[in-house]
Design a protein around this motif. Sequence first.
Motif, short mmCIF file in Angstrom:
data_model
loop_
_atom_site.label_atom_id
_atom_site.label_comp_id
_atom_site.label_asym_id
_atom_site.label_seq_id
_atom_site.Cartn_x
_atom_site.Cartn_y
_atom_site.Cartn_z
N SER A 5 0.84 -1.19 0.00
CA SER A 5 0.00 0.00 0.00
C SER A 5 0.88 1.25 0.00
O SER A 5 2.03 1.20 0.45
CB SER A 5 -0.92 0.00 1.22
N ARG A 10 0.03 -2.09 4.64
CA ARG A 10 -0.52 -3.38 4.18
C ARG A 10 0.27 -3.91 2.99
O ARG A 10 0.76 -3.15 2.17
CB ARG A 10 -1.97 -3.24 3.74
N TYR A 12 -0.30 -6.85 -0.10
CA TYR A 12 -1.27 -7.70 -0.78
C TYR A 12 -0.51 -8.78 -1.53
O TYR A 12 0.36 -8.48 -2.35
CB TYR A 12 -2.12 -6.86 -1.75
N SER A 22 -4.15 -12.51 -0.02
CA SER A 22 -3.97 -12.33 1.41
C SER A 22 -3.56 -10.89 1.68
O SER A 22 -2.77 -10.32 0.94
CB SER A 22 -2.88 -13.26 1.95
N VAL A 23 -4.10 -10.31 2.75
CA VAL A 23 -3.76 -8.97 3.17
C VAL A 23 -2.98 -9.08 4.47
O VAL A 23 -3.47 -9.66 5.44
CB VAL A 23 -5.01 -8.09 3.38
N ILE A 36 -9.01 -13.08 0.43
CA ILE A 36 -10.11 -12.60 -0.43
C ILE A 36 -10.18 -13.48 -1.67
O ILE A 36 -9.20 -13.58 -2.42
CB ILE A 36 -9.85 -11.13 -0.83
N ILE A 67 -10.34 -4.83 -5.99
CA ILE A 67 -10.65 -4.99 -4.58
C ILE A 67 -10.72 -3.62 -3.92
O ILE A 67 -9.82 -2.79 -4.08
CB ILE A 67 -9.57 -5.84 -3.87
N THR A 69 -10.15 -1.53 -0.83
CA THR A 69 -9.29 -1.73 0.34
C THR A 69 -9.99 -1.41 1.66
O THR A 69 -9.54 -1.84 2.72
CB THR A 69 -8.00 -0.89 0.25
N THR A 71 -13.13 -2.37 2.39
CA THR A 71 -13.95 -3.53 2.76
C THR A 71 -13.24 -4.86 2.53
O THR A 71 -13.71 -5.89 3.00
CB THR A 71 -15.24 -3.54 1.94
N ASN A 72 -12.11 -4.83 1.78
CA ASN A 72 -11.41 -6.05 1.37
C ASN A 72 -12.35 -7.03 0.66
O ASN A 72 -12.31 -8.24 0.88
CB ASN A 72 -10.71 -6.73 2.55
N LYS A 73 -13.17 -6.47 -0.22
CA LYS A 73 -14.08 -7.27 -1.05
C LYS A 73 -13.92 -6.86 -2.51
O LYS A 73 -13.56 -5.72 -2.82
CB LYS A 73 -15.53 -7.06 -0.62
#
Length: 97
Positions: A5, A10, A12, A22-23, A36, A67, A69, A71-73
Motif C-alpha cells: 500500500s 498493508r 497484498y 492475502s492482506v 479474499i 478490490i 481496500t 472492505t477487502n471485497k
Amino acid sequence: GVAVSPIGDRVYVANGSSGTVSVIDTETNSMMGKPIRVGRGLQGVAVSRIEDRVYVTNGSAGSVSVIDTATNKVDDTIRVGRGPAGVAVSPVGDRVY
C-alpha cells in the motif's frame, strides 16, 4: 504477485493456485481476516494511490479483479482478454494498465 500500500501499512499477496489474495498488516506481521477470493491463475497485483483499490490479474479467467481496500471485497471484475500476467497503476493513480 505482491504489492505494498502507498503508506506501507498493508501488503497484498496473490495466492495464484488458490485464487485468493492475502492482506498482511505490516505493523503486526499478521494476516488481516480471511484471504479474499478473487479468481483463477493470479499473478499481477497493483495498488492505486488515490482510489483505495487493488487490481489483481486473473490469468486463467482473462480478467482483472478490483478490490476495495476499505472492505477487502471484490468491487468489480474487468474482462481484458486471455492470460493477463501483469498490472500497473499510473503514478498519478488515474489509469490502470
